[in-house]
Design a protein around this motif. Structure first.
Motif, mmCIF file in Angstrom:
data_model
loop_
_atom_site.group_PDB
_atom_site.id
_atom_site.type_symbol
_atom_site.label_atom_id
_atom_site.label_comp_id
_atom_site.label_asym_id
_atom_site.label_seq_id
_atom_site.Cartn_x
_atom_site.Cartn_y
_atom_site.Cartn_z
ATOM 1 N N UNK A 159 25.446 40.884 86.876
ATOM 2 C CA UNK A 159 25.110 42.086 86.642
ATOM 3 C C UNK A 159 26.496 42.844 86.841
ATOM 4 N N UNK A 160 27.200 42.377 87.722
ATOM 5 C CA UNK A 160 28.403 43.239 88.128
ATOM 6 C C UNK A 160 29.381 43.147 87.001
ATOM 7 N N UNK A 194 23.935 24.678 92.692
ATOM 8 C CA UNK A 194 23.972 25.001 94.269
ATOM 9 C C UNK A 194 25.269 25.894 94.508
ATOM 10 N N UNK A 195 26.161 26.491 93.568
ATOM 11 C CA UNK A 195 27.236 27.022 94.163
ATOM 12 C C UNK A 195 26.957 28.616 94.397
ATOM 13 N N UNK A 196 25.815 29.048 93.957
ATOM 14 C CA UNK A 196 25.341 30.352 94.657
ATOM 15 C C UNK A 196 23.737 30.395 94.484
ATOM 16 N N UNK A 197 23.296 31.427 95.454
ATOM 17 C CA UNK A 197 21.783 31.398 95.477
ATOM 18 C C UNK A 197 21.574 32.412 93.819
ATOM 19 N N UNK A 198 20.122 32.156 93.619
ATOM 20 C CA UNK A 198 19.827 32.697 92.632
ATOM 21 C C UNK A 198 20.133 34.204 92.646
ATOM 22 N N UNK A 199 20.079 35.069 93.836
ATOM 23 C CA UNK A 199 20.270 36.464 94.144
ATOM 24 C C UNK A 199 21.642 36.619 93.799
ATOM 25 N N UNK A 200 22.591 36.021 94.435
ATOM 26 C CA UNK A 200 23.994 36.067 94.451
ATOM 27 C C UNK A 200 24.459 35.914 92.931
ATOM 28 N N UNK A 201 23.878 34.897 92.367
ATOM 29 C CA UNK A 201 24.368 34.602 90.918
ATOM 30 C C UNK A 201 24.226 35.542 89.982
ATOM 31 N N UNK A 202 22.824 36.222 90.142
ATOM 32 C CA UNK A 202 22.487 37.325 89.224
ATOM 33 C C UNK A 202 23.219 38.581 89.452
ATOM 34 N N UNK A 203 23.478 38.841 90.928
ATOM 35 C CA UNK A 203 24.196 39.842 91.517
ATOM 36 C C UNK A 203 25.559 39.977 90.548
ATOM 37 N N UNK A 204 26.033 38.776 90.632
ATOM 38 C CA UNK A 204 27.610 38.528 89.939
ATOM 39 C C UNK A 204 27.396 38.799 88.649
#
Length: 414
Positions: A410-411, A398-408
């Motif tokens: 990939x970065x 629950x620390x990040x949304x799936x979208x934000x977690x994967x964006x981080x």
């Protein structure tokens, strides 16, 4: 490659490859080590099977193949996690084994270091091997060895739990129907599905079928398809279809949850077949479904038989005979049965299914499987995998949304 240049490259990679991706889907354990035998009549074989001593069928097969080739085999068994570094150090000293059996994701690391010969060089015939399995040992358009066998992931299911919830397993064909089955199971007072999402390679290994099953690619972790896969797992936890324990579960502890008899499904591998037979309840196995139906590509585990570079190139001919003997149709059947592996060739797969019908869904899963270093990822995979498991952990906690977690993720890979 010039020998001095190869030595420098091997030394550099030896220092940076201490955390090579190994051990997620193959046997391991502590074993004794030995030095390479001297003399043209003695050929060294290194393997990751310390659980097999000199009285085992595996050790006897090695001896028999040596006898057939007219040489004595000197075998050393290493723990899987030690084998890569031991090989890199030996190669640096021009003392690599004649035959090396190594976890398939490590092949690209050793190939990049100049440690392994190609099949074009050593004349090893791989024409009967399933292309998707052979791909795990390919890098830069070249093939380095041949698989001795493969294992992969599928879904075990508890027949009694599904029956009690009114679920026909034949209806589970895609993510939507699987989620609907989990909902029914929960409503019936039982538990849905357990898997391993731990923050290690095991977590990536178990997430990959869902990631690939969405149509996502490892070169683009933050795609909408990848997001849908992580959202699937996250939603299962939120709705209570999967337990929060998956965040810390290894594949072993996840199996122990399923073995309690309360769960409808468990994602796990061929290596649990013996435990499944001892579980005390009727179970079945089905390949992991892709998002829109069909079988998802699950990652392959298992080892490749390779021929390391030797200063004396005259040794390759005999080494090739040893490998050909070890991977012959007759010997593969016995070896892969002992290792709980699916064979890498159709002929032996057919023999395995004829002898044990329960292996049929595993053969189907292996045929759809994919090497973690395939798509010419090679040594890029470990870094991608690390960011993947971190993203999974972040989203499930629950620390990040799936979208934000994967964006981080990939970065970080970039």
């Amino acid at each position: 490659m010039h020998r001095s240049s190869r030595r420098r490259l091997v030394a550099a990679i030896a220092l940076s490859t201490v955390t090579a991706v190994v051990g997620t889907a193959c046997s391991s354990g502590s074993g004794t080590t030995d030095t390479k035998g001297a003399g043209s009549g003695s050929y060294t074989v290194w393997d990751p099977y310390p659980q097999f001593d000199k009285t085992s069928a595996w050790a006897k097969l090695l001896d028999a193949c040596g006898t057939k080739a007219g040489v004595k085999v000197k075998r050393t068994a290493f723990d899987t996690s030690d084998l890569t570094n031991k090989t890199l150090l030996a190669a640096q000293q021009d003392n690599a084994p004649d035959v090396l059996i190594v976890d398939n994701p490590v092949v690209s690391t050793l190939a990049e270091a100049g440690v392994l010969t190609t099949t074009a060089d050593n004349k090893l015939d791989t024409s009967t091997v399933d292309p998707n399995l052979l791909a795990a040992g390919q890098s830069g358009g070249k093939t380095y060895g041949t698989p001795i066998g493969a294992n992969t992931l599928a879904l075990y299911y508890n027949k009694a739990v599904l029956k009690g919830a009114g679920v026909d397993v034949a209806s589970v064909k895609d993510w939507k129907s699987l989620t609907a089955a989990l909902e029914k199971v929960k409503s019936a007072g039982k538990k849905g599905i357990t898997f391993s999402a731990i923050g290690t390679e095991e977590g990536s290994f178990q997430f990959l079928p869902w990631f690939w099953g969405s149509g996502a690619k490892l070169t683009e972790l933050d795609s909408s398809q990848g997001e849908s896969a992580l959202a699937l797992w996250t939603d299962w936890l939120k709705k209570g279809y999967a337990p929060n324990s998956v965040i810390n579960n290894t594949q072993t502890t996840s199996w122990q949850e399923f073995a309690s008899g309360d769960y409808a499904f468990a994602e796990n591998g061929t290596w649990q077949l013996a435990n499944a037979d001892k579980a005390g309840f009727d179970y079945g196995v089905l390949p992991i479904p892709a998002s829109a139906g069909g079988n998802a590509s699950a990652p392959t585990g298992g080892e490749f038989v390779t021929l390391p570079v030797q200063g004396d190139t005259g040794r390759y001919a005999t080494s090739q005979k040893l490998v050909t003997c070890l991977t012959s149709t007759e010997n593969l059947n016995a070896t892969d049965t002992a290792l709980s592996y699916v064979a890498p060739t159709a002929d032996v797969q057919n023999k395995q299914v004829a002898a044990k019908a329960a292996l049929k869904p595993w053969v189907e899963a292996v045929k759809a499987a994919k090497g973690r270093t395939s798509d010419d990822l090679g040594t890029k995979y470990p870094k991608i995998s690390e960011q993947m498991w971190k993203a999974v952990q972040s989203a499930l906690s629950g620390a990040d949304s799936p979208k934000d977690a994967l964006a981080k993720a990939q970065s970080a890979v970039k």
